[in-house]
Design an enzyme around this catalytic site. Structure first.
Site, short mmCIF file in Angstrom:
data_model
loop_
_atom_site.label_atom_id
_atom_site.label_comp_id
_atom_site.label_asym_id
_atom_site.label_seq_id
_atom_site.Cartn_x
_atom_site.Cartn_y
_atom_site.Cartn_z
N THR A 44 0.75 -1.33 0.15
CA THR A 44 -0.59 0.18 0.24
C THR A 44 0.83 1.29 0.09
O THR A 44 2.14 1.45 0.10
CB THR A 44 -0.95 -0.13 0.94
OG1 THR A 44 -0.65 0.07 2.72
CG2 THR A 44 -1.91 -1.32 0.47
N VAL A 46 1.51 3.84 2.24
CA VAL A 46 1.76 4.65 3.02
C VAL A 46 2.87 3.64 3.51
O VAL A 46 4.08 3.98 4.36
CB VAL A 46 0.97 5.30 4.04
CG1 VAL A 46 1.73 5.39 5.11
CG2 VAL A 46 -0.64 6.16 3.75
N CYS A 47 2.22 2.57 3.32
CA CYS A 47 3.17 1.42 4.30
C CYS A 47 4.25 1.48 3.25
O CYS A 47 5.85 1.02 3.67
CB CYS A 47 2.48 0.06 4.07
SG CYS A 47 1.43 0.24 5.49
N THR A 48 4.24 1.10 1.77
CA THR A 48 5.78 1.06 1.47
C THR A 48 6.71 2.76 1.50
O THR A 48 7.98 2.87 1.45
CB THR A 48 5.31 1.48 -0.57
OG1 THR A 48 4.72 0.12 -0.55
CG2 THR A 48 6.61 1.33 -1.21
N MET A 51 8.46 2.20 4.80
CA MET A 51 9.23 0.75 4.59
C MET A 51 10.56 1.16 3.81
O MET A 51 11.84 1.07 3.86
CB MET A 51 8.62 -0.12 4.90
CG MET A 51 8.07 -0.72 5.44
SD MET A 51 8.35 -1.14 7.27
CE MET A 51 7.48 -0.82 7.80
#
Length: 157
Positions: A44, A46-48, A51
């Protein structure tokens, strides 16, 4: 249940991107501080972003004698594929059964119709296994305060 600063961090053993052996939080005790980053879902936006920002600044965490561990409810194969695609050099761990996310108070009951997804959260655990920083975000679009994480890591040495 939510975890507070000053409390012992709940131990866990989770499999993920680093092979068949589970990663156990207690294995870092006495050696390194740990940054636990709970995140909702691999791939997703924001997660990408989150991280990848860790990937790009990972050397800073090493200089602060800290191990970063990413945790989500995604399956281990999903996390392995995402990690390989993005070039993450830190472990991503599968909390597929949602036990660890729940024990840290980092689990949504419902996120856009999905039940039992990890909240975005950041915890710093010192070498003695004590929580020194805890931030659990209600909005999945928000990012943890990484400057605060690094300040705590600097303070606990």
């Amino acid at each position: 249940m939510s975890i507070r600063v000053g409390e012992p961090a709940p131990d866990f053993a989770l499999r993920g991107t680093q092979g068949d052996e589970p990663v156990r939080l207690s294995s870092f005790k006495g050696q390194r501080s740990v940054v636990l980053l709970f995140f909702p879902l691999a791939w997703t936006s924001v997660c990408t972003k989150e991280m990848c920002s860790i990937r790009d600044s990972y050397a800073e965490y090493g200089k602060l004698n800290a191990q970063v561990l990413g945790i989500s409810v995604d399956s281990a194969p999903t996390l392995k594929a995402w990690s390989k695609e993005e070039g993450f050099s830190f472990p991503l761990l599968s909390d597929f059964n949602k036990d660890v996310s729940a024990s840290y108070g980092a689990l949504y009951e419902n996120l856009m119709g999905l039940k039992g997804v990890s909240k975005r959260a950041a915890f710093v655990i010192d070498r003695g296994g004590v929580v020194r920083h805890a931030q659990v975000l209600e909005k999945a679009s928000d990012l943890p305060d990484f400057d605060a994480v690094k300040r705590v890591l600097t303070d606990i040495g």
